[in-house]
Scaffold this active site. Structure first.
Site, PDB file in Angstrom:
ATOM      1  N   LYS A 229       0.820  -1.214   0.000  1.00  0.00           N
ATOM      2  CA  LYS A 229       0.000   0.000   0.000  1.00  0.00           C
ATOM      3  C   LYS A 229       0.852   1.262   0.000  1.00  0.00           C
ATOM      4  O   LYS A 229       2.021   1.175   0.352  1.00  0.00           O
ATOM      5  CB  LYS A 229      -0.948  -0.002   1.221  1.00  0.00           C
ATOM      6  CG  LYS A 229      -0.206  -0.013   2.586  1.00  0.00           C
ATOM      7  CD  LYS A 229      -0.047   1.340   3.212  1.00  0.00           C
ATOM      8  CE  LYS A 229       1.174   1.481   4.077  1.00  0.00           C
ATOM      9  NZ  LYS A 229       1.154   1.004   5.385  1.00  0.00           N
TER      10      LYS A 229
ATOM     11  N   ASP B 181      -0.262  -6.816   3.493  1.00  0.00           N
ATOM     12  CA  ASP B 181      -0.654  -5.978   4.625  1.00  0.00           C
ATOM     13  C   ASP B 181      -0.027  -6.665   5.827  1.00  0.00           C
ATOM     14  O   ASP B 181      -0.478  -7.730   6.241  1.00  0.00           O
ATOM     15  CB  ASP B 181      -2.183  -5.944   4.764  1.00  0.00           C
ATOM     16  CG  ASP B 181      -2.615  -5.008   5.876  1.00  0.00           C
ATOM     17  OD1 ASP B 181      -2.023  -5.065   6.975  1.00  0.00           O
ATOM     18  OD2 ASP B 181      -3.553  -4.228   5.668  1.00  0.00           O
ATOM     19  N   HIS B 182       1.029  -6.079   6.372  1.00  0.00           N
ATOM     20  CA  HIS B 182       1.806  -6.855   7.345  1.00  0.00           C
ATOM     21  C   HIS B 182       1.014  -7.181   8.614  1.00  0.00           C
ATOM     22  O   HIS B 182       1.375  -8.099   9.341  1.00  0.00           O
ATOM     23  CB  HIS B 182       3.151  -6.185   7.650  1.00  0.00           C
ATOM     24  CG  HIS B 182       3.088  -5.066   8.634  1.00  0.00           C
ATOM     25  ND1 HIS B 182       2.674  -3.806   8.310  1.00  0.00           N
ATOM     26  CD2 HIS B 182       3.390  -5.022   9.962  1.00  0.00           C
ATOM     27  CE1 HIS B 182       2.731  -3.029   9.387  1.00  0.00           C
ATOM     28  NE2 HIS B 182       3.154  -3.744  10.406  1.00  0.00           N
TER      29      HIS B 182
ATOM     30  N   LYS C 117       0.735 -10.902  11.476  1.00  0.00           N
ATOM     31  CA  LYS C 117       0.940 -10.928  12.932  1.00  0.00           C
ATOM     32  C   LYS C 117       0.188 -12.124  13.526  1.00  0.00           C
ATOM     33  O   LYS C 117      -0.993 -12.332  13.219  1.00  0.00           O
ATOM     34  CB  LYS C 117       0.419  -9.634  13.573  1.00  0.00           C
ATOM     35  CG  LYS C 117       1.238  -8.393  13.213  1.00  0.00           C
ATOM     36  CD  LYS C 117       0.678  -7.161  13.929  1.00  0.00           C
ATOM     37  CE  LYS C 117       1.296  -5.878  13.425  1.00  0.00           C
ATOM     38  NZ  LYS C 117       2.647  -5.617  13.909  1.00  0.00           N
TER      39      LYS C 117
ATOM     40  N   GLU D 249       0.350   4.705  18.230  1.00  0.00           N
ATOM     41  CA  GLU D 249       1.805   4.624  18.129  1.00  0.00           C
ATOM     42  C   GLU D 249       2.415   5.822  18.843  1.00  0.00           C
ATOM     43  O   GLU D 249       1.900   6.942  18.725  1.00  0.00           O
ATOM     44  CB  GLU D 249       2.253   4.670  16.675  1.00  0.00           C
ATOM     45  CG  GLU D 249       1.845   3.459  15.874  1.00  0.00           C
ATOM     46  CD  GLU D 249       2.384   3.562  14.455  1.00  0.00           C
ATOM     47  OE1 GLU D 249       3.475   3.020  14.214  1.00  0.00           O
ATOM     48  OE2 GLU D 249       1.733   4.188  13.613  1.00  0.00           O
TER      49      GLU D 249
ATOM     50  N   ASP E 181      -2.511   5.283   5.525  1.00  0.00           N
ATOM     51  CA  ASP E 181      -1.363   4.556   6.074  1.00  0.00           C
ATOM     52  C   ASP E 181      -1.815   3.402   6.968  1.00  0.00           C
ATOM     53  O   ASP E 181      -1.194   2.347   6.992  1.00  0.00           O
ATOM     54  CB  ASP E 181      -0.476   5.530   6.866  1.00  0.00           C
ATOM     55  CG  ASP E 181       0.871   4.927   7.236  1.00  0.00           C
ATOM     56  OD1 ASP E 181       1.481   4.270   6.371  1.00  0.00           O
ATOM     57  OD2 ASP E 181       1.318   5.115   8.389  1.00  0.00           O
TER      58      ASP E 181
ATOM     59  N   HIS F  71      -4.644  -1.697   7.573  1.00  0.00           N
ATOM     60  CA  HIS F  71      -4.513  -2.475   8.801  1.00  0.00           C
ATOM     61  C   HIS F  71      -5.816  -2.542   9.615  1.00  0.00           C
ATOM     62  O   HIS F  71      -6.263  -3.609  10.009  1.00  0.00           O
ATOM     63  CB  HIS F  71      -3.414  -1.888   9.697  1.00  0.00           C
ATOM     64  CG  HIS F  71      -2.079  -1.776   9.018  1.00  0.00           C
ATOM     65  ND1 HIS F  71      -1.630  -2.690   8.094  1.00  0.00           N
ATOM     66  CD2 HIS F  71      -1.091  -0.855   9.131  1.00  0.00           C
ATOM     67  CE1 HIS F  71      -0.414  -2.337   7.680  1.00  0.00           C
ATOM     68  NE2 HIS F  71      -0.067  -1.220   8.293  1.00  0.00           N
TER      69      HIS F  71
ATOM     70  N   LYS G 219      -0.269   8.650  15.366  1.00  0.00           N
ATOM     71  CA  LYS G 219       1.157   8.680  15.708  1.00  0.00           C
ATOM     72  C   LYS G 219       1.377   9.784  16.730  1.00  0.00           C
ATOM     73  O   LYS G 219       0.540  10.678  16.881  1.00  0.00           O
ATOM     74  CB  LYS G 219       1.989   8.978  14.466  1.00  0.00           C
ATOM     75  CG  LYS G 219       2.049   7.830  13.474  1.00  0.00           C
ATOM     76  CD  LYS G 219       3.207   8.024  12.503  1.00  0.00           C
ATOM     77  CE  LYS G 219       3.219   6.977  11.419  1.00  0.00           C
ATOM     78  NZ  LYS G 219       3.570   5.646  11.910  1.00  0.00           N
TER      79      LYS G 219
ATOM     80  N   LYS H 221       2.498   3.059  22.681  1.00  0.00           N
ATOM     81  CA  LYS H 221       2.243   2.166  21.555  1.00  0.00           C
ATOM     82  C   LYS H 221       1.331   1.059  22.050  1.00  0.00           C
ATOM     83  O   LYS H 221       1.653   0.359  23.025  1.00  0.00           O
ATOM     84  CB  LYS H 221       3.547   1.555  21.042  1.00  0.00           C
ATOM     85  CG  LYS H 221       3.316   0.571  19.887  1.00  0.00           C
ATOM     86  CD  LYS H 221       4.622   0.169  19.210  1.00  0.00           C
ATOM     87  CE  LYS H 221       4.421  -0.898  18.144  1.00  0.00           C
ATOM     88  NZ  LYS H 221       3.839  -0.397  16.895  1.00  0.00           N
TER      89      LYS H 221
END
Ligand code: BG6
Length: 305
Positions: free
Chosen positions: A25, A54-55, A59, A93, A112, A117, A203, A208
């Site tokens: 992305k 999409d990391h 997970k 974050e 983002d 996500h 952010k 986090k």
């Protein structure tokens, strides 16, 4: 993609998609550019060669959402509008844009984090059970859920920017790019009608913390009185801690030991570190391996994006 094709690197001998392309992305910058990109991809690659990464899907804790929901018989009967008051999905974050100002200023938190996500996590939390864990069976259910989202209403969205963002390298001095968003999403289907999903990401925040929190309904009446006054009873909350301190906890009410009827909150807590004596691998490791193995379950499909 054009160069890969002209260098004959996108071959599919005998229909076997042995050359694969991973795309990350953002998929365009608006609907028109996303469609244009999809068309370009569609002309050069078959869907079975295309891996939209999409990391978050790599997970362990995100994959465990489906195992938790469908591998236990006690949660799924409660997983609907009759028992759940609302759902909160948070990706906070503490880091700022950290040298990625140029990229981030054109992207912002919505592209983002949210469209990828958070919506992926939401799809796993809210989708119907798939008939199998084959890639398309899972992705069909996710796409079905995305189809049933009510279009976002601006009155349900708050955007903000952390202080000092505009001074970051690569960021326009008058930038209005949001670094924080909180929004209410509604799912128009039988299971979730009337249950708000609150999505939040940002952010430069205090900590986090990525988690999904399922808030169950309150008990229907005031049952525990003390000195003739009603003792407030907090509703049950199930928290899936995606990161850090990966784990799952359930908050419930308990009698506080003593010679009266006082009630208080307690937690049942599972931590990955305690339950499994092995480290959690990097999300990208798993996804790159899956791509090499030709398994698309944890990759987004064209219609989903
Ligand atoms: C990336 C975003 O996709 O995810 C980054 O581009 C963000 O801005 C990161 O910091 C967060 O990933 P994680 O795994 O630390 O939650």
């Amino acid at each position: 993609l054009e160069q890969l094709q002209s260098a004959e690197l996108l071959h599919e001998p005998d229909g076997e998609p042995w050359s694969r392309v991973i795309i990350e992305k953002p998929f365009g910058s608006d609907l028109a550019s996303a469609k244009e990109l999809n068309t370009l991809v569609g002309k050069r690659l078959s869907e079975s060669q295309t891996y939209r990464i999409d990391h978050y899907l790599g997970k362990e804790t995100v994959q465990n959402i489906l195992v938790f929901r469908f591998g236990n018989s006690i949660f799924e009967p409660l997983w609907n509008r009759n028992h759940i008051d609302h759902v909160e999905i948070t990706a906070a974050e503490s880091i700022q844009v950290e040298g990625r100002g140029r990229f981030y200023d054109q992207t912002g938190v919505l592209r983002d984090i949210v469209q990828n996500h958070l919506l992926q996590v939401m799809a796993l939390v809210a989708m119907e059970p798939p008939v199998s864990f084959d890639a398309d069976d899972v992705r069909n259910e996710k796409v079905q859920l995305i189809h049933s989202l009510r279009p976002m209403e601006m009155g349900n969205v708050v955007r903000a920017q952390y202080r000092g963002y505009q001074k970051g390298e690569g960021v326009a001095a008058d930038s209005r790019t949001p670094t924080y968003v909180a929004m209410k999403m509604m799912v128009e289907n039988w299971r979730w009608q009337g249950v708000p999903f609150y999505l939040r990401a940002g952010k430069g925040l205090a900590a986090k913390e990525t988690e999904v929190s399922i808030r169950f309904r309150s008990i229907p009446l005031c049952l525990f009185k003390k000195d003739n006054a009603c003792q407030p009873v907090q509703p049950n909350v199930l928290t899936l801690r995606i990161q850090p301190e990966e784990g799952i906890s359930l908050r419930f009410v308990s009698k506080v030991p003593g010679d009266d009827l006082s009630v208080g909150n307690v937690h049942m807590d599972m931590s990955y570190a305690g339950a499994f004596q092995k480290p959690i691998s990097e999300a990208y490791e798993r996804l790159l391996l899956d791509c090499m193995r030709g398994n698309q379950t944890l990759f987004a499909r064209r219609d989903g994006v």
